[in-house]
Design an enzyme around this catalytic site. Structure first.
Site, short mmCIF file in Angstrom:
data_model
loop_
_atom_site.label_atom_id
_atom_site.label_comp_id
_atom_site.label_asym_id
_atom_site.label_seq_id
_atom_site.Cartn_x
_atom_site.Cartn_y
_atom_site.Cartn_z
CE LYS A 71 -2.31 0.10 3.26
NZ LYS A 71 -1.67 0.75 4.42
CB THR A 73 5.29 0.48 -2.29
OG1 THR A 73 6.11 -0.59 -1.81
CG2 THR A 73 6.20 -0.02 -3.40
NE ARG A 94 -0.34 4.48 8.88
CZ ARG A 94 -0.37 3.45 8.96
NH1 ARG A 94 -1.03 3.75 10.35
NH2 ARG A 94 -0.13 2.94 7.98
CE LYS A 105 2.28 -3.02 9.32
NZ LYS A 105 3.20 -2.12 8.74
CB ALA A 273 -4.34 0.86 10.77
CG PHE A 301 -3.97 -2.93 9.49
CD1 PHE A 301 -2.26 -3.45 8.11
CD2 PHE A 301 -4.19 -2.43 10.35
CE1 PHE A 301 -1.91 -4.14 9.40
CE2 PHE A 301 -2.61 -2.85 11.05
CZ PHE A 301 -1.68 -3.54 10.74
CG PHE A 381 3.59 -9.93 -6.91
CD1 PHE A 381 5.18 -10.64 -5.90
CD2 PHE A 381 2.88 -9.47 -6.56
CE1 PHE A 381 4.69 -10.22 -5.19
CE2 PHE A 381 2.94 -9.26 -5.29
CZ PHE A 381 4.02 -9.63 -4.36
CD1 TRP A 409 8.55 -2.93 -4.30
CD2 TRP A 409 9.71 -3.90 -6.34
NE1 TRP A 409 9.96 -3.94 -3.25
CE2 TRP A 409 10.68 -4.44 -4.79
CE3 TRP A 409 9.97 -4.92 -7.36
CZ2 TRP A 409 11.69 -5.50 -5.01
CZ3 TRP A 409 11.09 -5.88 -6.94
CH2 TRP A 409 11.76 -6.06 -5.97
#
Length: 555
Positions: A71, A73, A94, A105, A273, A301, A381, A409
């Site tokens: 998210k 990224t 954030r 994480k 979150a 999230f 991907f 990415w």
């Protein structure tokens, strides 16, 4: 394959005054933290507060899985793509917490070629905002215990002190502690505990306040304890509101950095979150909207948590709303929501994909329930097939959501241009923004609306303890505030094992907490912890720094 930190370390950053100039922020309106970081002064806000707002794009996601969504990224890459298309763009994110950074994480500065830099600084101490929150929070706790020790004029019931201490690390051993041991000179013994700094109400206040005056008012309204007669005792009754506020004199100013491609990035505040409201500060978003034509921001999230709170809490207080919402998903994560094990996600399984797609369709419906246009970003991907991607696109378009493949990415802004064009088109669509509930409704009605409309459940039940707290909240007059749901991020329900789009469930509220300074009621469900623990092998074990100051292992 280069790591994120290796890519970030190779970046040729521009000086922060040059980044600020792209938005029309002057050198006099910056407080420099070295060459590549700065705070934007409140004088800058006073100069531009009468300007019209730019367009706002909210980036959210499906319910996260171990397969990953990307998210942040996507948010960074989308901002770079919009800049490449000639739009005066800023991204507002954030600040990462040290707890998950050293835990499991990881950081929150994006990834690959869609990152904010200086990445190491942002993920570590940055400009000290979290330290200010930690110090102010613990100052209030120290003054509270000192008041009890020095005669307890407020008649505080030591069994009902609700203000804990905080630390910005994952440390399960501090969840429940006893303080004041050692005899009369060392305080009054009582049970308490530690929360992680990002779960502090002061973090939520920093992210919702519109200036120092509002910050001071909100800090004073914090409920810290109850008297033996059951009266709610506020922080302002200890007479230290001014001292608390002065610790935020710098922290309240938004931080300015840049992406790898030189797009201005406001990074400020970072409430969890799944515990708090999961959005960067109102001030940073407002600054960005005044200085940029398009602002990309995110909420933590999935859309059931961060986006719901962004829209029902942050937008309610701030007086703005997004012009479009991007929902990030991956084919791999959708297959996992469809029941495919993580070890088999590389193979084509259309049945699992179709089943898991129900999670994405629910989030699309939720965005549309708020009256906003949705765009789905499929984070690419190498294992994705044309058959799978075409299937996802067809299903989303049937719901009225545009779809774009995101390759940010691997390619940075260039890989996000297709998404950016879809977002620009979506922002021109008419929006009919509205909240899911009326803040003046009862707490059960507000939570029930979230459960039914956003989660897709049948309703809400309250434990005996929560019912008692509910009655007290209503008696004290705190029930006419928005609700901040503390819930697992992994499922639309309060059961983390229910993936996809579960139905027929009820959500159980086990505890209600008053956050009078922040301006909402926190409803805790499931096994949500406000002080996380470390995994068996924390990320800290892989980190190092050499004699030249070069960091390794930081993602």
């Amino acid at each position: 394959m280069k790591t994120d930190v290796e890519i970030a370390q190779e970046a040729q950053m521009e000086r922060i005054d040059a980044i600020a100039a792209k938005l029309g922020i002057t050198e006099e309106e910056l407080e420099l933290y070295g060459k590549y970081k700065a705070k934007v002064t409140l004088d800058a806000w006073n100069r531009v507060k009468g300007n019209p707002n730019g367009k706002l794009v909210l980036v959210t996601a499906i319910n996260p899985t171990p397969a990953g969504e990307g998210k942040t990224t996507t948010s960074v890459g989308l901002a770079d793509a919009l800049s490449a298309l000639g739009k005066k763009t800023a991204v507002a994110l954030r600040e990462p917490s040290l707890g998950p950074c050293f835990g499991m994480k990881g950081g929150a500065a994006g990834g690959g070629y869609a990152q904010v830099v200086p990445m190491e600084d942002i993920n570590l101490h940055f400009t000290g905002d979290f330290h200010a929150i930690t110090t102010a929070h613990n100052l209030l706790a120290a003054c509270l215990d000192n008041h009890i020790q020095q005669g307890n004029a407020l008649d505080i019931d030591v069994r009902r002190v609700v203000w804990k201490r905080v630390l910005d690390l994952n440390d399960r051993a501090l969840r429940n502690v006893v303080i004041g041991l050692g005899g009369k000179a060392h305080g009054v013994p009582r049970e308490t505990g530690f929360d992680i700094t990002v779960a502090s109400e002061m973090m939520a206040i920093l992210c919702l306040a519109d200036g120092l005056t509002d910050m001071k008012r909100r800090l004073g309204e914090i409920v810290i304890a109850y008297s033996r007669e059951g009266r709610a005792i506020r922080a302002k009754e200890l007479g230290v509101t001014g001292a608390l506020t002065l610790l935020f004199k710098d922290a309240i100013k938004p931080n300015l950095v840049q992406t790898l491609e030189g797009t201005p990035a406001f990074i400020h505040g970072g409430p969890f979150a799944n515990i708090a409201h999961g959005c960067n500060s109102v001030m940073a978003t407002k600054f960005a909207l005044k200085f940029a034509d398009v602002v990309v921001t995110e909420a933590g999230f999935g859309a059931d948590l961060g986006a719901e709170k962004f829209l029902d809490i942050k937008c309610r207080f701030a007086g703005f709303h997004p012009d479009a919402v991007v929902i990030v998903a991956t084919v791999r994560a959708l297959k996992m929501h469809g029941g495919l094990p993580k070890t088999e996600l590389d193979k084509v399984d259309m049945a699992a994909l179709e089943k898991g797609l129900a999670n994405l369709t629910k989030h699309i419906e939720n965005v549309q329930k708020f009256g906003l246009p949705a765009v789905v970003a499929i984070n690419a991907f190498p294992t994705d097939t044309k058959e799978e991607l075409d299937f996802v696109e067809k299903k989303c378009q049937e719901l009225g959501a545009e779809v774009a493949l995101s390759e940010v990415w691997a390619k940075g802004g260039e890989g996000g241009k297709a998404l950016a064009e879809k977002v620009l088109a979506a922002m021109e669509k008419p929006a009919d923004f509205h909240f899911i509930y009326d803040e003046k409704a009862s707490i059960p009605d507000k939570i029930g609306a979230i459960v039914r409309e956003v989660y897709g459940g049948d309703g809400v039940t309250f434990t005996a303890a929560a019912k008692k707290q509910l009655a007290e909240i209503e008696e004290l007059g705190f029930d006419k505030m928005p609700v901040c749901m503390a819930k697992t991020q992994y499922s639309l329900s309060d059961d983390p094992t229910l993936l996809g789009r579960p139905t027929g469930f009820t959500v159980t509220v086990r505890e209600l907490r008053i956050s009078a300074g922040a301006g909402f009621i926190v409803a805790l469900t499931g096994n949500i912890l406000t002080m996380p623990g470390l995994p068996k092998h924390p990320a800290a074990e892989r980190m190092d720094i050499d004699e030249h100051g070069k960091i390794t292992g930081l993602f």
